[in-house]
Design a protein around this motif. Structure first.
Motif, PDB file in Angstrom:
ATOM      1  N   SER A 277       0.825  -1.204   0.000  1.00 25.76           N
ATOM      2  CA  SER A 277       0.000   0.000   0.000  1.00 25.76           C
ATOM      3  C   SER A 277       0.863   1.259   0.000  1.00 25.76           C
ATOM      4  O   SER A 277       0.444   2.315  -0.471  1.00 25.76           O
ATOM      5  CB  SER A 277      -0.909   0.012   1.228  1.00 25.76           C
ATOM      6  OG  SER A 277      -0.139   0.036   2.427  1.00 25.76           O
ATOM      7  N   GLY A 278       2.072   1.137   0.531  1.00 18.82           N
ATOM      8  CA  GLY A 278       2.978   2.281   0.583  1.00 18.82           C
ATOM      9  C   GLY A 278       3.418   2.770  -0.777  1.00 18.82           C
ATOM     10  O   GLY A 278       3.873   3.908  -0.916  1.00 18.82           O
ATOM     11  N   LEU A 279       3.288   1.911  -1.811  1.00 15.64           N
ATOM     12  CA  LEU A 279       3.672   2.345  -3.155  1.00 15.64           C
ATOM     13  C   LEU A 279       2.913   3.602  -3.556  1.00 15.64           C
ATOM     14  O   LEU A 279       3.474   4.515  -4.157  1.00 15.64           O
ATOM     15  CB  LEU A 279       3.396   1.219  -4.155  1.00 15.64           C
ATOM     16  CG  LEU A 279       3.745   1.511  -5.623  1.00 15.64           C
ATOM     17  CD1 LEU A 279       4.306   0.261  -6.293  1.00 15.64           C
ATOM     18  CD2 LEU A 279       2.521   1.994  -6.400  1.00 15.64           C
ATOM     19  N   THR A 280       1.631   3.671  -3.194  1.00 15.20           N
ATOM     20  CA  THR A 280       0.807   4.819  -3.577  1.00 15.20           C
ATOM     21  C   THR A 280       1.318   6.097  -2.926  1.00 15.20           C
ATOM     22  O   THR A 280       1.575   7.102  -3.597  1.00 15.20           O
ATOM     23  CB  THR A 280      -0.655   4.582  -3.168  1.00 15.20           C
ATOM     24  OG1 THR A 280      -1.090   3.336  -3.693  1.00 15.20           O
ATOM     25  CG2 THR A 280      -1.545   5.701  -3.671  1.00 15.20           C
ATOM     26  N   THR A 281       1.446   6.081  -1.613  1.00 19.46           N
ATOM     27  CA  THR A 281       1.807   7.298  -0.889  1.00 19.46           C
ATOM     28  C   THR A 281       3.242   7.725  -1.177  1.00 19.46           C
ATOM     29  O   THR A 281       3.508   8.918  -1.361  1.00 19.46           O
ATOM     30  CB  THR A 281       1.609   7.088   0.619  1.00 19.46           C
ATOM     31  OG1 THR A 281       2.373   5.953   1.056  1.00 19.46           O
ATOM     32  CG2 THR A 281       0.144   6.828   0.943  1.00 19.46           C
ATOM     33  N   VAL A 282       4.164   6.771  -1.228  1.00 17.18           N
ATOM     34  CA  VAL A 282       5.572   7.115  -1.443  1.00 17.18           C
ATOM     35  C   VAL A 282       5.811   7.596  -2.872  1.00 17.18           C
ATOM     36  O   VAL A 282       6.508   8.588  -3.100  1.00 17.18           O
ATOM     37  CB  VAL A 282       6.486   5.919  -1.099  1.00 17.18           C
ATOM     38  CG1 VAL A 282       7.935   6.238  -1.438  1.00 17.18           C
ATOM     39  CG2 VAL A 282       6.375   5.564   0.377  1.00 17.18           C
ATOM     40  N   LEU A 283       5.211   6.898  -3.848  1.00 17.21           N
ATOM     41  CA  LEU A 283       5.411   7.312  -5.244  1.00 17.21           C
ATOM     42  C   LEU A 283       4.809   8.693  -5.490  1.00 17.21           C
ATOM     43  O   LEU A 283       5.434   9.542  -6.140  1.00 17.21           O
ATOM     44  CB  LEU A 283       4.798   6.282  -6.184  1.00 17.21           C
ATOM     45  CG  LEU A 283       4.893   6.592  -7.685  1.00 17.21           C
ATOM     46  CD1 LEU A 283       6.345   6.822  -8.100  1.00 17.21           C
ATOM     47  CD2 LEU A 283       4.273   5.468  -8.501  1.00 17.21           C
ATOM     48  N   CYS A 284       3.609   8.950  -4.983  1.00 19.77           N
ATOM     49  CA  CYS A 284       3.003  10.274  -5.159  1.00 19.77           C
ATOM     50  C   CYS A 284       3.845  11.346  -4.474  1.00 19.77           C
ATOM     51  O   CYS A 284       4.024  12.445  -5.013  1.00 19.77           O
ATOM     52  CB  CYS A 284       1.585  10.284  -4.605  1.00 19.77           C
ATOM     53  SG  CYS A 284       0.367   9.425  -5.655  1.00 19.77           S
ATOM     54  N   GLY A 285       4.375  11.029  -3.284  1.00 19.68           N
ATOM     55  CA  GLY A 285       5.235  11.983  -2.596  1.00 19.68           C
ATOM     56  C   GLY A 285       6.502  12.270  -3.368  1.00 19.68           C
ATOM     57  O   GLY A 285       6.958  13.425  -3.448  1.00 19.68           O
ATOM     58  N   ALA A 286       7.089  11.227  -3.964  1.00 27.79           N
ATOM     59  CA  ALA A 286       8.308  11.407  -4.755  1.00 27.79           C
ATOM     60  C   ALA A 286       8.033  12.239  -6.003  1.00 27.79           C
ATOM     61  O   ALA A 286       8.820  13.124  -6.362  1.00 27.79           O
ATOM     62  CB  ALA A 286       8.879  10.036  -5.142  1.00 27.79           C
ATOM     63  N   LEU A 287       6.906  11.971  -6.659  1.00 28.40           N
ATOM     64  CA  LEU A 287       6.553  12.737  -7.853  1.00 28.40           C
ATOM     65  C   LEU A 287       6.318  14.209  -7.521  1.00 28.40           C
ATOM     66  O   LEU A 287       6.788  15.106  -8.233  1.00 28.40           O
ATOM     67  CB  LEU A 287       5.296  12.150  -8.499  1.00 28.40           C
ATOM     68  CG  LEU A 287       5.460  10.845  -9.277  1.00 28.40           C
ATOM     69  CD1 LEU A 287       4.106  10.285  -9.679  1.00 28.40           C
ATOM     70  CD2 LEU A 287       6.337  11.060 -10.512  1.00 28.40           C
ATOM     71  N   LYS A 288       5.592  14.439  -6.442  1.00 26.34           N
ATOM     72  CA  LYS A 288       5.290  15.822  -6.070  1.00 26.34           C
ATOM     73  C   LYS A 288       6.569  16.584  -5.755  1.00 26.34           C
ATOM     74  O   LYS A 288       6.742  17.740  -6.174  1.00 26.34           O
ATOM     75  CB  LYS A 288       4.338  15.838  -4.872  1.00 26.34           C
ATOM     76  CG  LYS A 288       3.803  17.212  -4.525  1.00 26.34           C
ATOM     77  CD  LYS A 288       2.797  17.151  -3.387  1.00 26.34           C
ATOM     78  CE  LYS A 288       2.259  18.538  -3.053  1.00 26.34           C
ATOM     79  NZ  LYS A 288       1.341  18.520  -1.887  1.00 26.34           N
TER      80      LYS A 288
END
Length: 381
Positions: free
Chosen positions: A85-96
């Motif tokens: 589930s962390g893929l969603t939050t971490v990837l979005c954070g990295a992109l932002k």
């Protein structure tokens, strides 16, 4: 109300589609992403997005972010757990973080995030518009952000509480949403993708090509079969006394009489006293559509369940119980699956892609064309 007048990228609201494009079900993981990996994810993920913009334009980024398979593959390419589930939050954070320095040049902006950061989405949209002089319809984008979250959290009650919401939009007002809900008791998360393009409605079949494991108990007020329940709910919003009176009768029903309603155990009958204030507000506002009712402040899952229940009891207008629910590896995964991340290879990939982007900006696009040809060849391997 924005839902009735909003004109995204110069098209009237009746020609704007609010499409949920897919759902991903992921096990809940509580591990943190190590700093050395996150820093590399920031560089590589933003370079990939920049390459997509250079080749296809910012609108293509929205389409890809709204595809649950492409989003999952991107998370795997940059080395995060393939099923976490962390893929969603971490990837979005990295992109932002990675796109922030060049977002205006690229014409794509990311707002929101996890937990409290998600609540800043409306103010961030307004901040970007003011800072960069964007001509986008800010209230319309804010409305789209709020309603997409409310549909997945309130109109579709599948047991997942939304806790992460990222809103991506372009300088011409197009948008996409990636948000995630949590079922802590069951140990799962569910990610929802939206694309604000093409045509239809927030409140009747707003999703397309949605696949996944069905939840055990669902109240789906945006299904086509729920049209009668939506109409009855809007009618009942103007009759709060009738709703309260019926709820109290239901609460006193014997268990054997109540079973025919087939209500999910996770969504008990709401107490009448808890929703009286919301019913009074709806009575004062007199919303003209179910979407307007859903958008009203204070209308949450309990209110929607109450209307659905009373509509079924009084008018035999049953709501749908249908759940509206398809990897690649290049650098390994955080937890060593399918193999540990090799930092040297990872840094080499970042360097190659960043060098290709620098050359493309000066008119030398041979490297990007080579990468594109390689992608075409790999599709047949």
């Amino acid at each position: 109300m924005p839902g009735n007048w909003c004109s995204l990228y110069n098209r009237p609201s009746k020609e704007v589609m609010y499409m949920r494009t897919g759902i991903a079900n992921l096990p809940l993981h509580g591990h943190h992403c190590p700093r050395w990996l996150f820093d590399r994810m920031v560089k590589l993920s933003s370079a990939i997005i920049e390459a997509v913009v250079e080749e296809y334009g910012p609108g293509e980024v929205l389409e890809r972010l709204s595809d649950p398979f492409w989003f999952q593959a991107l998370g795997c390419v940059v080395g995060f757990d393939w099923h976490s589930s962390g893929l969603t939050t971490v990837l979005c954070g990295a992109l932002k973080q990675g796109l922030r320095p060049r977002q205006h040049d690229l014409g794509i902006y990311l707002a929101g995030g996890k937990a409290m950061a998600s609540r800043k989405t409306p103010s961030e949209i307004e901040e970007y518009a003011d800072r960069y002089g964007l001509t986008v319809d800010v209230p319309c984008l804010q409305y789209a952000s709020r309603l997409s979250a409310k549909v997945d959290n309130t109109a579709v009650q599948d047991g997942f509480q939304i806790y992460h919401h990222v809103f991506a939009f372009t300088g011409d007002g197009r948008w996409a949403v990636v948000q995630q809900g949590m079922d802590q008791a069951g140990g799962w998360a569910r990610r929802y993708h939206w694309l604000g393009d093409k045509l239809d409605s927030f409140v009747e079949e707003p999703h397309s090509a949605v696949c996944g494991e069905p939840a055990r108990a669902v109240l789906n007020m945006v299904a086509l079969e729920s049209a009668g329940a939506r109409e009855a709910s809007l009618y009942l919003a103007q009759r709060p006394d009738e709703v309260i009176r019926t709820l109290k009768k239901i609460a006193d029903m014997p268990a054997d009489k109540f079973k025919t309603l087939n209500l999910p155990a996770a969504h008990p009958v709401p107490g009448a006293n808890r929703i009286e204030k919301t019913l009074a507000r709806l009575y004062d506002l007199q919303p003209s559509t179910f979407e307007g009712m859903l958008a009203t402040e204070g209308v949450g899952p309990a209110t929607v369940r109450a209307f659905a229940l009373v509509a079924e009891v009084i008018y035999n207008a049953g709501a749908s119980r249908k759940d509206p629910v398809r990897y690649s590896f290049a650098h390994g995964g955080k937890d060593g699956h399918p193999f540990p991340v090799n930092r040297q290879d990872y840094d080499r990939s970042i360097s190659i892609l960043e060098r290709a982007l620098r050359r493309a900006r000066t008119g030398d696009s041979d490297n990007l064309k080579a990468l594109k040809r390689l992608a075409g060849i790999s599709a047949f391997v």
